[in-house]
Design a protein around this motif. Structure first.
Motif, PDB file in Angstrom:
ATOM      1  N   ASN A 209     -38.280 -31.877   4.960  1.00 41.87           N
ATOM      2  CA  ASN A 209     -38.950 -30.816   4.206  1.00 41.87           C
ATOM      3  C   ASN A 209     -38.892 -31.005   2.706  1.00 41.87           C
ATOM      4  OD1 ASN A 209     -39.796 -29.382   6.447  1.00 41.87           O
ATOM      5  ND2 ASN A 209     -38.076 -27.959   6.427  1.00 41.87           N
ATOM      6  N   LEU A 219     -44.561 -25.641   1.332  1.00 41.24           N
ATOM      7  CA  LEU A 219     -43.592 -24.672   1.832  1.00 41.24           C
ATOM      8  C   LEU A 219     -43.256 -23.628   0.766  1.00 41.24           C
ATOM      9  CD1 LEU A 219     -41.135 -26.883   3.918  1.00 41.24           C
ATOM     10  CD2 LEU A 219     -42.603 -25.040   4.768  1.00 41.24           C
ATOM     11  N   ASP A 286     -34.623 -23.809   7.097  1.00 37.91           N
ATOM     12  CA  ASP A 286     -34.657 -24.959   8.010  1.00 37.91           C
ATOM     13  C   ASP A 286     -33.259 -25.274   8.530  1.00 37.91           C
ATOM     14  OD1 ASP A 286     -33.527 -26.083   5.744  1.00 37.91           O
ATOM     15  OD2 ASP A 286     -35.124 -27.548   5.410  1.00 37.91           O
ATOM     16  N   LEU A 304     -38.402 -22.935   9.438  1.00 44.70           N
ATOM     17  CA  LEU A 304     -39.406 -23.818   8.851  1.00 44.70           C
ATOM     18  C   LEU A 304     -39.234 -25.226   9.409  1.00 44.70           C
ATOM     19  CD1 LEU A 304     -39.073 -22.427   5.215  1.00 44.70           C
ATOM     20  CD2 LEU A 304     -40.733 -21.752   6.978  1.00 44.70           C
ATOM     21  N   ARG A 305     -39.398 -25.320  10.697  1.00 41.28           N
ATOM     22  CA  ARG A 305     -39.320 -26.576  11.439  1.00 41.28           C
ATOM     23  C   ARG A 305     -40.228 -26.469  12.651  1.00 41.28           C
ATOM     24  NH1 ARG A 305     -33.047 -26.691  12.633  1.00 41.28           N
ATOM     25  NH2 ARG A 305     -33.822 -27.942  14.365  1.00 41.28           N
ATOM     26  N   VAL A 324     -44.270 -26.173   9.614  1.00 36.69           N
ATOM     27  CA  VAL A 324     -44.382 -26.310   8.156  1.00 36.69           C
ATOM     28  C   VAL A 324     -45.815 -26.175   7.653  1.00 36.69           C
ATOM     29  CG1 VAL A 324     -42.308 -27.734   7.995  1.00 36.69           C
ATOM     30  CG2 VAL A 324     -44.528 -28.845   8.314  1.00 36.69           C
TER      31      VAL A 324
END
Length: 367
Positions: A209, A219, A286, A304-305, A324
């Motif tokens: 990320n 993001l 994440d 956030l994965r 994402v």
């Protein structure tokens, strides 16, 4: 019984702290030694955790520092081998899925020492994640597999590892429940000038990320847009801050908790951060551990994965796997803000997992 625990990263400290207390409470049965590999070496992110968690100073500090996965793993193995030969433990206890976990398990097993893995059986199915490789390899050679939930048991049953599978619950929740009164007493929302349940919290640290400019920029922008004016506190991991600055994305950050952008802070100690997320309306992350902590606290979580190794937090908690892609992230945040989460404790997430681990050791290694 001589037990040597190996930790190297902040999540390890949170998990080993209650185990160290449970073993120390039985001095007639256990001699416990602690090795800190130094995989996380920033004092703000390592030493502060030891202080907050009342962890004793490590008996050994390997000081391996940062580096590639191969470098870290090899450095831990080289530094740990003489320690194991000198201490001659009955069991090496490893926690989680970081490089130090894999290195310690390999080194111990090659010396003929039993390995106990805490948080065994977690699976994301994503073999591009270094942590997934680590946890699968460690489980394949461990003698005792301490699991957190029924889904981890099922994963191990399918893989048929050689070790004994014992569900004990979640030691990270042991620490959360122990520290929550002190964390709440800090009143972090007031310290930041924000109302309780009137802000979000963001954490980002995974290389997938933060090492790609486009993904990181998307993001940050998606979180700001999805929060729709809600202040978002962003305690920044040092690597993430470095990438934001190198990629020219610092304009996404703010030093004003009430202004536009993401309110950037330095890394926080364990109690400060626990107090922060306890007062939040939503958490975007994440991190793996935060998915578990928000489940117990009843704080909606947006992961956030693309995958999670902790699906119990989706089935029984308020966790959403957003991926994402910007539109998906914004939609997941909006949904999280629109729905109320309730505190949930999956079976055995009751604050006594470490005690069960000590009981298992007494059973397997009677005096």
């Amino acid at each position: 019984m001589r037990i040597l625990s190996v930790v190297g990263a902040r999540p390890n400290f949170v998990k080993v702290a209650p185990i160290a207390r449970a073993l120390a409470a039985r001095p007639d049965r256990f001699e416990h030694r602690l090795v800190h590999t130094g995989q996380h070496y920033d004092g703000r992110m390592s030493d502060a955790f030891f202080a907050d968690l009342n962890l004793p100073d490590p008996d050994y500090h390997l000081g391996v520092g940062s580096g590639s996965h191969a470098h870290q793993t090899a450095a831990v193995m080289l530094g740990l081998e003489p320690v194991l030969e000198a201490v001659a433990p009955d069991v090496v206890l490893v926690v989680g899925d970081v490089n130090s976990t894999l290195a310690a398990a390999l080194t111990a097993k090659k010396l003929g020492i039993a390995v106990a893995h805490v948080e065994a059986g977690l699976r994301s199915g994503d073999m591009t994640m270094p942590e997934e490789i680590n946890r699968r390899c460690v489980d394949a050679i461990s003698d005792i597999l301490f699991t957190t939930d029924r889904l981890a048991d099922e994963n191990l049953a399918r893989e048929n590892p050689p070790g004994r599978i014992v569900r004990v619950g979640n030691v990270m929740i042991d620490t959360l429940l122990d520290q929550l009164p002190a964390a709440s007493g800090l009143d972090m929302p007031t310290r930041l000038g924000l109302p309780a349940k009137g802000y979000g919290v963001l954490t980002l640290h995974r290389p997938a990320n933060v090492e790609n400019r486009d993904i990181l920029a998307d993001l940050l922008d998606a979180v700001r847009a999805g929060a729709d004016g809600l202040p978002v506190v962003f305690p920044i991991h040092p690597r993430t801050r470095g990438r934001i600055e190198a990629f020219g994305l610092a304009d996404r950050l703010s030093d004003d908790p009430h202004g536009p952008g993401l309110f950037a802070t330095e890394p926080l100690g364990y109690r400060e951060f626990l107090g922060l997320i306890h007062g939040a309306r939503v958490v975007m992350t994440d991190s793996g551990g935060l998915q578990e902590e928000t489940t117990v606290l009843g704080v909606p979580c947006v992961t956030l994965r693309e995958t999670t190794e902790r699906p119990i937090t989706v089935l029984e908690g308020g966790n959403r796997i957003a991926g994402v892609a910007p539109l998906a992230v914004r939609a997941a945040i909006a949904e999280a803000l629109d729905r109320r989460a309730e505190p949930r404790r999956p079976a055995l997430w009751d604050g006594h997992a470490a005690q069960r681990i000590a009981d298992v050791f007494c059973e397997l290694y009677p005096s």
